[in-house]
Design a protein around this motif. Structure first.
Motif, PDB file in Angstrom:
ATOM      1  N   ALA A  15     -48.133  50.460  59.962  1.00 36.57           N
ATOM      2  CA  ALA A  15     -48.208  51.085  61.276  1.00 36.57           C
ATOM      3  C   ALA A  15     -49.671  51.227  61.653  1.00 36.57           C
ATOM      4  O   ALA A  15     -50.550  51.205  60.782  1.00 36.57           O
ATOM      5  CB  ALA A  15     -47.527  52.458  61.257  1.00 36.57           C
ATOM      6  N   THR A  16     -49.928  51.398  62.937  1.00 41.43           N
ATOM      7  CA  THR A  16     -51.304  51.622  63.383  1.00 41.43           C
ATOM      8  C   THR A  16     -51.628  53.114  63.270  1.00 41.43           C
ATOM      9  O   THR A  16     -50.735  53.960  63.115  1.00 41.43           O
ATOM     10  CB  THR A  16     -51.489  51.196  64.849  1.00 41.43           C
ATOM     11  N   GLU A  17     -52.913  53.430  63.384  1.00 40.26           N
ATOM     12  CA  GLU A  17     -53.314  54.839  63.329  1.00 40.26           C
ATOM     13  C   GLU A  17     -52.685  55.628  64.468  1.00 40.26           C
ATOM     14  O   GLU A  17     -52.236  56.762  64.275  1.00 40.26           O
ATOM     15  CB  GLU A  17     -54.838  54.956  63.374  1.00 40.26           C
ATOM     16  N   GLU A  18     -52.621  55.019  65.654  1.00 41.10           N
ATOM     17  CA  GLU A  18     -52.004  55.687  66.806  1.00 41.10           C
ATOM     18  C   GLU A  18     -50.515  55.952  66.553  1.00 41.10           C
ATOM     19  O   GLU A  18     -50.002  57.023  66.909  1.00 41.10           O
ATOM     20  CB  GLU A  18     -52.167  54.841  68.078  1.00 41.10           C
ATOM     21  N   GLU A  19     -49.849  54.972  65.947  1.00 44.22           N
ATOM     22  CA  GLU A  19     -48.428  55.151  65.647  1.00 44.22           C
ATOM     23  C   GLU A  19     -48.217  56.252  64.617  1.00 44.22           C
ATOM     24  O   GLU A  19     -47.309  57.080  64.751  1.00 44.22           O
ATOM     25  CB  GLU A  19     -47.827  53.835  65.148  1.00 44.22           C
ATOM     26  N   ILE A  20     -49.042  56.271  63.587  1.00 45.20           N
ATOM     27  CA  ILE A  20     -48.914  57.305  62.550  1.00 45.20           C
ATOM     28  C   ILE A  20     -49.184  58.682  63.139  1.00 45.20           C
ATOM     29  O   ILE A  20     -48.495  59.663  62.814  1.00 45.20           O
ATOM     30  CB  ILE A  20     -49.858  57.007  61.364  1.00 45.20           C
TER      31      ILE A  20
END
Length: 236
Positions: A143-148
């Motif tokens: 996952a991306t940092e934004e998603e996490i």
């Protein structure tokens, strides 16, 4: 809405395609598994309870601003949901010590934490769903940092809503596992919220009203699931 092809069959659910490429039908089973599939059995009526409870809770979460995959309850066991790409992270929120956490940390079960804890597991049956952190997830491109960050924010929000709601039913929300998916670039709550995925204890007696009754051979498994469903008052 009609089922077309069986897309996937898991431990507790079957997922079917429909005439709409953006919509799937989830069908809940009475099959029960524990310990990564090593223990298997049947909990009569579980599929219907988990389906209807999940939909009921998801609608409450939607009202509080948590986006979910829920579209429409089709019958006792089947629900139309948005087709998401599941983020391969199991997200676990804990309010009290129990289960693997209590064992790992050498604690008694039932100790209330000063604040809720959050942990991630890599959703991979072959590896036994190992514990990972945010940096593992980023390194493995799960996952991306934004998603996490979105997952983390929603997970704590889900906890606050559910904790308050279950308290009104005289139930303590000990811990729970949830999953999220990507839907047209947005992170939304998916999977289920049920006695399969939550530890739920009676507030007064601390009686376990969840899948631990199956895991630990405590008996009265069906009765525990029915008791949670009865307190929800969905049929009223």
């Amino acid at each position: 809405m009609e089922k077309k092809e069986l897309l996937y069959e898991g431990k507790a659910k079957k997922v079917y395609t429909t005439e709409d490429p953006d919509v799937l039908i989830v069908s809940y089973k009475d099959d029960a598994t524990a310990f990564n599939g090593l223990k298997k059995g049947t909990i009569v009526g579980k599929g219907a309870i988990n389906n209807r409870m999940t939909n009921y809770i998801f609608k409450k979460l939607e009202e509080k601003g948590v986006p979910t995959h829920y579209i429409e309850e089709l019958n006792d066991r089947e629900t139309a949901v948005k087709k998401v790409e599941i983020v391969p992270l199991e997200v676990i929120i804990r309010n009290f010590s129990a289960g693997s956490f209590a064992k790992k940390m050498g604690m008694e079960e039932g100790v209330q934490f000063k604040c809720p804890t959050l942990e991630f597991s890599y959703k991979n049956d072959d590896l036994g769903d190992p514990f990972i952190n945010k940096y593992y997830a980023l390194a493995l491109d799960l996952a991306t940092e934004e998603e996490i960050d979105a997952i983390t924010r929603y997970a704590f929000q889900v906890n606050e809503v559910m904790k308050e709601y279950f308290a009104s039913l005289n139930i303590e929300l000990i811990d729970f596992k949830i999953e999220f998916g990507r839907y047209h670039g947005q992170i939304i709550l998916a999977d289920e919220v049920s006695p399969d995925t939550c530890r739920l204890w009676d507030k007064d007696t601390h009686e376990k009203l969840d899948k631990d009754r199956f895991r630990r051979d405590l008996g009265n498994v069906e009765d525990a699931y029915q008791e949670v469903f009865r307190r929800l008052g969905i049929d009223k």
